[in-house]
Design a protein around this motif. Structure first.
Motif: not given
Length: 858
Positions: A831-858
């Motif tokens: 996602y880091a590469n995609s975010l850089r493209s969306l924000t002109g290199g100015e975006g940043a993110f962090s991700a933390e594991y929250k848990g497992h949940a039933p898969q949906d929308g696939v």
């Protein structure tokens, strides 16, 4: 950190990325100054006034990572700490990783059997655009349960064009002053600490702050200075700033009175005096409550975890750091203020009740409280106990320093007694002595007394981040942290005991019969073997296939990964004849592992596409059960040998509710307590599972092994089952040959699981669980819409959008907004590469594991 030369961040990857990856320890002596007499006795205050000092306080500091991919470093560090300083960004406030660290500090989820940590709060980066002290405190209060931040400092700003009032205090309710951050206002000692504007570029001596003491009492007339209305300036500070200091101190006292009964009594008494005092400008709350009263209350309530004293600063510029160390020495506990750690007996996963009860009494007892027999109660693990007890919380490999074949260095916290170079110690590994869900002990001792390995300490190293020198006296006393060399087999979570025993604290040879019996009891337990709770690592969520470029390098790769897995318990390595898989906590974790293979071991490897740790489970409602239709019979002849057996199973929901977000746990296999299930194996139907686990016959162990093996692959995909309880209700077989019965039981168990899962799958009762991540994205305000649209395409659920111009008084130039969302892990790989493209290199993110949940929308 920004220059890449910090002591505790010594790995090349840490210095390049500007982040902490490994926890590092530093020991230092800190001298806490006493304020000069004018600071406590009123008067006009002095700039650079002479101060007296206390004795030096020994501080063992462990710097831990903030990134969630390295949360195991936090978990293993908090298990040996006595207190903590929580650092929060003044611009972003509480972030996802902040909540993870706070849960570890307060032992939420019981990963370790340690007492929750008292803490201080440091609001950092006050010199940044958009920094807001009060907003940072409010985010802590709202998101960190039980924190109760209490400000003991206010930020000082320099506002241009204000004349004599150019330095003002911020952080109070209703104030919106934001300018150049120049220092802090200490509400406890009533002093303004002002730093040079170019402090970060000066030497330590030249960057020393100016300290201006204010009168801690409000009765200016009695001190010869006139009332506050007539007192224009103190030490160059305006009367408006002094009034803000008094208001802040009054708020501090009020906050303490809300949680501390002693301070409440002082506060109420001062309020009563207010009605009897007609003197102009008198304030009984300030006049009647001394600095010593406030310090005592702060320490009591911090140790009781009722408050979190809060400070501020800009660490990059060296601003506000010294007061934090002062507060560490004044308010955080020493080893004597903490309860001894919980101990477990070898062969018993439960804490010794006698040790636990005595430990709980320790803090309530004074040194002279003796229950009538004249002897103080000192249990193993207490700093005054003379028998050695130490805990290995970290292992590193350093070529040429470890003293063993692989250069292993063990970091240990000594709880009681003294460790010395050349001492022989017993190594107790909880992972070896613990039972394995009914299979008996992993080492196959079947309840027999286990031989405890004995190793010799080759030497000790001083802790100074990545710089390790030999410890001069070669000893480490209770309460200290040290690095041990020469221990070839220790791993993280091991307990170190002496080969001899000393019965307890020094009583001058006057022990009563009651205490001698107690000491004999503890001496026997000590020699039999006790251990501290081992480390529980977070479950991996990402798997990567790696392979060396040549066959000759494959063995080197296996050796290197084995060493890294010893250092990092959250790294899981699985090797088969055809492939090598490494699993970790996220993309950054995997990147660092590959980087270390290249830098430290000279290995370039090929990698496959990352694989997400999916799981399968059965959708079972609360109280619902699924059972096989009677005994499921298996009867086949393999190689001329008949394998025949029949098993009846029952499935229940595990401790976690689906479809609510959950942490995944392996299936739990249980043998029913019914006489029918135990009679086939000639087991006592009334005995508990703990009593029987070391008495299981080979046929029952084979049956349980078959159940576990068959649950490693579900019906919807090649994913292990999770969050289920499988109970063996009934077992039968026509065979009696001890040689063929175990194989028959293993095959019959696997057949019963397969039959049940097929039926549940046809009934639509099975689902795939996928890991979900809490994501925080910092994005230019003008690009928020693009990011939200992209998250929707990634099956993300947006929780909150904090626009830059909302609640950001004084931060008009702060153009970043924050988006919080919940996104499947598989959707944010790369996602880091995609975010850089969306924000002109100015975006940043962090991700933390929250848990497992039933898969949906696939």
């Amino acid at each position: 950190v920004d220059d890449g030369d910090t002591v505790t961040d010594y790995l090349p990857a840490e210095r390049e990325r500007g982040i902490t990856i490994q926890s590092a320890a530093v020991s230092l002596d800190w001298v806490v100054p006493h304020p000069p007499p004018s600071a406590t006795g009123g008067g006009s205050g002095e700039r650079g006034g002479r101060t007296t000092t206390r004795g030096a306080v020994r501080v063992n500091l462990i710097d831990t990572p903030g990134h969630v991919d390295f949360s195991v470093e936090v978990h293993r560090s908090v298990s040996v700490l006595d207190g903590a300083v929580l650092v929060v960004d003044a611009v972003a406030g509480v972030q996802a990783q902040t909540e993870t660290v706070w849960r570890a500090m307060r032992n939420v989820g019981a990963r370790h059997a340690h007492e929750p940590l008292p803490a201080l709060l440091f609001v950092n980066k006050m010199d940044r655009e958009g920094a807001d002290y009060r907003r940072g405190i409010d985010s802590v209060r709202g998101k960190l349960i039980g924190s109760n931040p209490v400000p003991v400092q206010l930020p000082l700003y320099r506002l241009r064009g204000r004349g004599d009032d150019d330095i003002v205090a911020g952080g109070m309710v209703g104030t919106d002053d934001h300018g150049e951050f120049v220092g802090v206002l200490d509400l406890v000692h009533m002093r303004a600490i002002l730093y040079p504007s170019d402090a970060h570029a000066l030497s330590m001596e030249d960057a020393a702050p100016s300290v201006i003491y204010l009168p801690s009492h409000h009765r200016g007339k009695e001190r010869g200075g006139g009332g506050l209305g007539q007192q224009r300036r103190v030490g160059g500070l305006s009367s408006s700033l002094i009034r803000a200091a008094y208001d802040g101190r009054r708020e501090l006292v009020s906050n303490l009175a809300n949680v501390d009964e002693v301070m409440e009594d002082l506060y109420l008494h001062a309020m009563m005096m207010e009605n009897d005092d007609d003197e102009e400008d008198a304030c009984p709350i300030l006049d009647g409550i001394s600095t010593e009263d406030i310090q005592s209350s702060l320490r009591r309530m911090t140790l009781a975890r009722r408050i979190t004293p809060t400070m501020c600063g800009a660490a990059l510029r060296g601003m506000g750091v010294e007061p934090v160390l002062d507060c560490v020495a004044e308010y955080l506990p020493c080893p004597l203020d903490r309860l001894p750690p919980q101990l477990r007996l070898i062969g018993n996963s439960k804490v010794s009740r006698q040790d636990r009860d005595e430990a709980e009494k320790l803090r309530k007892q004074s040194k002279t409280d003796d229950d009538g027999d004249g002897d103080p109660k000192i249990t193993l693990g207490h700093p005054l106990h003379s028998s050695t007890l130490a805990y290995v919380f970290k292992v590193l490999h350093m070529k040429g320093r470890g003293g063993s074949g692989d250069g292993r260095v063990a970091f240990a916290r000594v709880y009681s007694g003294t460790l010395r170079a050349r001492d022989s110690v017993r190594v107790i590994s909880p992972g070896v002595i613990s039972s394995n869900d009914g299979e008996g002990n992993r080492n196959g001792t079947n309840g027999k007394k286990q031989k405890q390995p004995v190793e010799r300490i080759g030497g000790m190293l001083e802790l100074s981040g990545g710089q390790f020198g030999n410890m001069p006296d070669g000893s480490c006393r209770s309460g200290d942290v040290c690095a041990l060399v020469g221990l070839k087999g220790v791993v993280t979570g091991d307990t170190l005991l002496s080969t001899t025993v000393d019965g307890g604290g020094d009583d001058g040879g006057k022990s009563s019969k009651k205490n001698r019996r107690s000491n004999n009891h503890h001496s026997k337990q000590y020699m039999d073997g006790v251990h501290l709770a081992g480390l529980t690592s977070p479950k991996p969520v990402l798997t990567l296939r790696v392979e060396a470029y040549s066959t000759s390098e494959q063995s080197r790769l296996s050796t290197a990964l084995a060493l890294l897995a010893v250092e990092d318990p959250s790294l899981v390595v699985e090797e088969t004849p055809t492939t090598t898989l490494i699993s970790g906590l996220g993309e950054l974790h995997m990147e660092i592992v590959l980087d270390r293979l290249r830098r430290e071991f000279g290995l370039e490897v090929r990698t496959g596409k990352p694989a997400v740790a999916y799981r399968e489970t059965v959708l079972i409602k609360d109280g619902e059960e699924f059972e096989t239709d009677g005994l499921v019979v298996y009867d086949r002849t393999v190689g001329g040998v008949r394998l025949q057996g029949a098993v009846q199973l029952l499935l229940r929901r595990g401790s976690v509710i689906v479809p609510v977000m959950t942490y995944v746990e392996p299936p739990k296999i249980r043998l029913s307590r019914s006489p029918e299930s135990r009679s086939f194996f000639n087991l006592d139907p009334h005995a508990s599972s703990d009593e029987l686990e070391n008495k299981y016959p080979p046929a029952l162990r084979a049956l349980l092994s078959g159940l576990r093996g068959s649950m490693k692959r579900g019906r919807l995909g090649p994913y292990p089952l999770a969050n289920l309880e499988c109970h063996v209700m009934l077992v039968d077989s026509e065979l009696s040959n001890a040689d063929t019965l175990p194989g028959a039981m293993r095959a019959a168990a696997a057949n019963a699981v397969t039959t049940m899962l097929e039926a549940l799958s046809k009934a639509g009762k099975m689902t795939i669980l996928e890991p979900k991540m809490n994501v925080e994205i910092w994005v230019p305000t003008g690009r928020v819409g693009d990011v939200l649209s992209d998250l929707t395409g990634r099956r993300g659920m947006v929780d909150d959008v904090a626009m830059a111009d909302e609640g950001n008084e004084g931060g008009g130039d702060h153009v970043k907004s924050m988006v919080r969302a919940e996104v499947p892990l598989v959707e944010i790989l790369g996602y880091a590469n995609s975010l850089r493209s969306l924000t002109g290199g100015e975006g940043a993110f962090s991700a933390e594991y929250k848990g497992h949940a039933p898969q949906d929308g696939v």
